[in-house]
Design a protein around this motif. Structure first.
Motif, PDB file in Angstrom:
ATOM      1  N   ALA A   1      39.675  42.296  24.062  1.00  0.00           N
ATOM      2  CA  ALA A   1      40.967  42.326  24.739  1.00  0.00           C
ATOM      3  C   ALA A   1      42.044  41.940  23.739  1.00  0.00           C
ATOM      4  CB  ALA A   1      40.967  41.358  25.916  1.00  0.00           C
ATOM      5  N   ALA A   2      42.977  42.832  23.510  1.00  0.00           N
ATOM      6  CA  ALA A   2      44.063  42.562  22.566  1.00  0.00           C
ATOM      7  C   ALA A   2      45.388  42.972  23.182  1.00  0.00           C
ATOM      8  CB  ALA A   2      43.833  43.340  21.265  1.00  0.00           C
ATOM      9  N   GLY A   3      46.377  42.117  23.019  1.00  0.00           N
ATOM     10  CA  GLY A   3      47.697  42.387  23.563  1.00  0.00           C
ATOM     11  C   GLY A   3      47.843  41.854  24.975  1.00  0.00           C
ATOM     12  N   GLY A   4      48.749  40.910  25.170  1.00  0.00           N
ATOM     13  CA  GLY A   4      49.054  40.436  26.513  1.00  0.00           C
ATOM     14  C   GLY A   4      48.308  39.209  26.977  1.00  0.00           C
ATOM     15  N   VAL A   5      47.359  38.709  26.189  1.00  0.00           N
ATOM     16  CA  VAL A   5      46.658  37.469  26.556  1.00  0.00           C
ATOM     17  C   VAL A   5      47.484  36.314  25.994  1.00  0.00           C
ATOM     18  CG1 VAL A   5      44.518  36.157  26.415  1.00  0.00           C
ATOM     19  CG2 VAL A   5      44.451  38.671  26.479  1.00  0.00           C
ATOM     20  N   ARG A   6      48.157  35.580  26.883  1.00  0.00           N
ATOM     21  CA  ARG A   6      49.164  34.619  26.422  1.00  0.00           C
ATOM     22  C   ARG A   6      48.866  33.169  26.784  1.00  0.00           C
ATOM     23  NH1 ARG A   6      52.343  39.053  28.267  1.00  0.00           N
ATOM     24  NH2 ARG A   6      53.285  40.167  26.503  1.00  0.00           N
ATOM     25  N   THR A   7      47.879  32.925  27.632  1.00  0.00           N
ATOM     26  CA  THR A   7      47.579  31.550  28.029  1.00  0.00           C
ATOM     27  C   THR A   7      46.077  31.299  27.951  1.00  0.00           C
ATOM     28  OG1 THR A   7      47.230  32.030  30.385  1.00  0.00           O
ATOM     29  CG2 THR A   7      49.487  31.611  29.689  1.00  0.00           C
ATOM     30  N   TYR A   8      45.730  30.014  27.946  1.00  0.00           N
ATOM     31  CA  TYR A   8      44.320  29.624  27.993  1.00  0.00           C
ATOM     32  C   TYR A   8      43.652  30.217  29.227  1.00  0.00           C
ATOM     33  CZ  TYR A   8      40.242  26.585  28.614  1.00  0.00           C
ATOM     34  OH  TYR A   8      38.972  26.114  28.814  1.00  0.00           O
ATOM     35  N   GLU A   9      44.350  30.184  30.353  1.00  0.00           N
ATOM     36  CA  GLU A   9      43.781  30.707  31.605  1.00  0.00           C
ATOM     37  C   GLU A   9      43.552  32.214  31.519  1.00  0.00           C
ATOM     38  OE1 GLU A   9      45.344  26.807  32.214  1.00  0.00           O
ATOM     39  OE2 GLU A   9      46.375  28.596  31.422  1.00  0.00           O
ATOM     40  N   ASP A  10      44.507  32.924  30.898  1.00  0.00           N
ATOM     41  CA  ASP A  10      44.320  34.367  30.690  1.00  0.00           C
ATOM     42  C   ASP A  10      43.059  34.627  29.869  1.00  0.00           C
ATOM     43  OD1 ASP A  10      46.687  34.969  32.000  1.00  0.00           O
ATOM     44  OD2 ASP A  10      47.857  35.201  30.159  1.00  0.00           O
TER      45      ASP A  10
ATOM     46  N   GLY B   1      33.736  39.337  30.784  1.00  0.00           N
ATOM     47  CA  GLY B   1      32.726  39.852  29.867  1.00  0.00           C
ATOM     48  C   GLY B   1      33.237  40.219  28.492  1.00  0.00           C
ATOM     49  N   VAL B   2      34.519  39.958  28.236  1.00  0.00           N
ATOM     50  CA  VAL B   2      35.104  40.246  26.923  1.00  0.00           C
ATOM     51  C   VAL B   2      34.473  39.341  25.864  1.00  0.00           C
ATOM     52  CG1 VAL B   2      37.233  39.869  25.614  1.00  0.00           C
ATOM     53  CG2 VAL B   2      37.282  41.169  27.758  1.00  0.00           C
ATOM     54  N   LYS B   3      34.196  39.893  24.689  1.00  0.00           N
ATOM     55  CA  LYS B   3      33.564  39.127  23.613  1.00  0.00           C
ATOM     56  C   LYS B   3      34.551  38.629  22.559  1.00  0.00           C
ATOM     57  CE  LYS B   3      29.536  39.787  25.409  1.00  0.00           C
ATOM     58  NZ  LYS B   3      28.928  38.690  26.197  1.00  0.00           N
ATOM     59  N   ARG B   4      35.702  39.265  22.460  1.00  0.00           N
ATOM     60  CA  ARG B   4      36.737  38.829  21.524  1.00  0.00           C
ATOM     61  C   ARG B   4      38.106  38.985  22.170  1.00  0.00           C
ATOM     62  NH1 ARG B   4      35.794  39.356  15.961  1.00  0.00           N
ATOM     63  NH2 ARG B   4      33.573  39.194  15.515  1.00  0.00           N
ATOM     64  N   ILE B   5      39.049  38.155  21.708  1.00  0.00           N
ATOM     65  CA  ILE B   5      40.436  38.231  22.167  1.00  0.00           C
ATOM     66  C   ILE B   5      41.337  38.239  20.947  1.00  0.00           C
ATOM     67  CG2 ILE B   5      42.283  37.022  23.394  1.00  0.00           C
ATOM     68  CD1 ILE B   5      40.049  35.890  25.232  1.00  0.00           C
ATOM     69  N   GLY B   6      42.159  39.270  20.820  1.00  0.00           N
ATOM     70  CA  GLY B   6      43.097  39.349  19.721  1.00  0.00           C
ATOM     71  C   GLY B   6      44.447  38.804  20.147  1.00  0.00           C
ATOM     72  N   THR B   7      44.981  37.858  19.368  1.00  0.00           N
ATOM     73  CA  THR B   7      46.247  37.236  19.735  1.00  0.00           C
ATOM     74  C   THR B   7      46.963  36.696  18.516  1.00  0.00           C
ATOM     75  OG1 THR B   7      47.276  35.416  20.970  1.00  0.00           O
ATOM     76  CG2 THR B   7      45.007  35.080  20.237  1.00  0.00           C
ATOM     77  N   SER B   8      48.286  36.756  18.550  1.00  0.00           N
ATOM     78  CA  SER B   8      49.083  36.162  17.485  1.00  0.00           C
ATOM     79  C   SER B   8      49.413  34.711  17.798  1.00  0.00           C
ATOM     80  CB  SER B   8      50.390  36.956  17.304  1.00  0.00           C
ATOM     81  OG  SER B   8      51.143  36.950  18.508  1.00  0.00           O
ATOM     82  N   SER B   9      48.893  34.201  18.906  1.00  0.00           N
ATOM     83  CA  SER B   9      49.170  32.821  19.328  1.00  0.00           C
ATOM     84  C   SER B   9      47.887  32.066  19.629  1.00  0.00           C
ATOM     85  CB  SER B   9      50.076  32.829  20.553  1.00  0.00           C
ATOM     86  OG  SER B   9      51.268  33.524  20.300  1.00  0.00           O
ATOM     87  N   ALA B  10      46.922  32.192  18.743  1.00  0.00           N
ATOM     88  CA  ALA B  10      45.607  31.594  18.987  1.00  0.00           C
ATOM     89  C   ALA B  10      45.690  30.082  19.164  1.00  0.00           C
ATOM     90  CB  ALA B  10      44.656  31.943  17.842  1.00  0.00           C
ATOM     91  N   LYS B  11      46.478  29.423  18.336  1.00  0.00           N
ATOM     92  CA  LYS B  11      46.553  27.958  18.418  1.00  0.00           C
ATOM     93  C   LYS B  11      47.155  27.513  19.745  1.00  0.00           C
ATOM     94  CE  LYS B  11      48.026  23.835  15.887  1.00  0.00           C
ATOM     95  NZ  LYS B  11      48.678  23.335  14.643  1.00  0.00           N
ATOM     96  N   ALA B  12      48.218  28.189  20.177  1.00  0.00           N
ATOM     97  CA  ALA B  12      48.853  27.843  21.449  1.00  0.00           C
ATOM     98  C   ALA B  12      47.890  28.051  22.607  1.00  0.00           C
ATOM     99  CB  ALA B  12      50.114  28.680  21.648  1.00  0.00           C
ATOM    100  N   ILE B  13      47.186  29.166  22.604  1.00  0.00           N
ATOM    101  CA  ILE B  13      46.247  29.464  23.683  1.00  0.00           C
ATOM    102  C   ILE B  13      45.109  28.445  23.707  1.00  0.00           C
ATOM    103  CG2 ILE B  13      44.496  31.134  24.443  1.00  0.00           C
ATOM    104  CD1 ILE B  13      46.454  33.347  23.555  1.00  0.00           C
TER     105      ILE B  13
END
Length: 247
Positions: free
Chosen positions: A208-217, A225-237
């Motif tokens: 899942a990449a794009g639009g995942v903005r919170t820890y809850e997301d 069932g997602v195995k990876r999450i792409g984010t430019s805000s990994a530390k914040a999440i």
């Protein structure tokens, strides 16, 4: 839940896109790589010309962070030869994950053979070098029917040509994060899109990449069932904060 092992911390802007000089942009890339090392994220996702820098920093730090890069980014319209050459150079420079942008425009136009061939050859190149291969389908550019069909096509190519024990190392990924939508509609991972990808891409893995903005997301995506999450805000999440980033 400790989600750091799911996070592909991402910075993919060129100096021009960031409005910075090359040196200023490299400084940001360096900071992102160091943050991934310090926070022990799964992976740092950067552009191909920064892979060598990441490799040097990670080796020096004796870190387990892996390195991902994008191929034919962000439109995916390069020829097969160009894609393979770019991927080989990334492999030579130390990349662990190759995130190819699928030629979704060819797919939309009905040129399925172009898509099948690049998925076959790109995946083969990556797996021959023990790399993880991801295919970005750009869900915001596709209808629901096209998302289902393209996931099914990628799955069929992989399942028909590679060993079962390698299926989990081939991914379908939702978005580049650079696709411009009309009316500010989501351009990345939405729950409906991810569900369609999981249902039609399995037994391949899903990113899942794009639009995942919170820890809850992020947790919700992982539970689906997602195995990876792409984010430019990994530390914040990872820390439970909410990101205002679009990726």
């Amino acid at each position: 839940m400790d989600i750091k092992n799911y996070l592909d911390s991402t910075y993919l802007k060129t100096p021009e896109q960031a409005g910075l000089s090359a040196a200023e942009n490299t400084k940001i890339v360096t900071s992102c790589i160091q943050e991934a090392i310090d926070e022990r994220f799964k992976l740092i996702m950067i552009r191909p010309d920064q892979v060598r820098l990441a490799k040097e920093m990670i080796v020096k730090a004796r870190s387990k962070v892996t390195i991902g890069t994008v191929i034919s980014f962000p439109e995916g319209v390069d020829s097969l030869e160009q894609k393979l050459a770019e991927a080989q150079e990334a492999i030579d420079n130390g990349a662990d994950d190759l995130d190819f942008v699928c030629n979704y425009k060819a797919f939309i136009e009905g040129d399925l053979e172009t898509v099948k061939t690049e998925v076959l050859e790109g995946t083969r190149l990556g797996l021959q070098h023990n790399k993880i291969v991801k295919w970005i389908i750009e869900v915001a550019a596709l209808t629901e029917k096209q998302i289902i069909q393209l996931c099914s096509l990628i799955k069929k190519v992989a399942v028909s040509n590679f060993k079962e024990e390698l299926y989990h190392t081939v991914y379908v990924k939702s978005s580049t994060g650079f696709y411009v939508t009309e009316n500010n509609l989501p351009n990345g991972a939405t729950i409906p899109a991810i569900i369609m990808m999981l249902e039609n891409g399995s037994p391949l893995s899903i990113k899942a990449a794009g639009g995942v903005r919170t820890y809850e997301d992020a947790v919700e995506m992982i539970k689906l069932g997602v195995k990876r999450i792409g984010t430019s805000s990994a530390k914040a999440i990872a820390s439970g904060a909410e990101s205002d980033s679009t990726y």
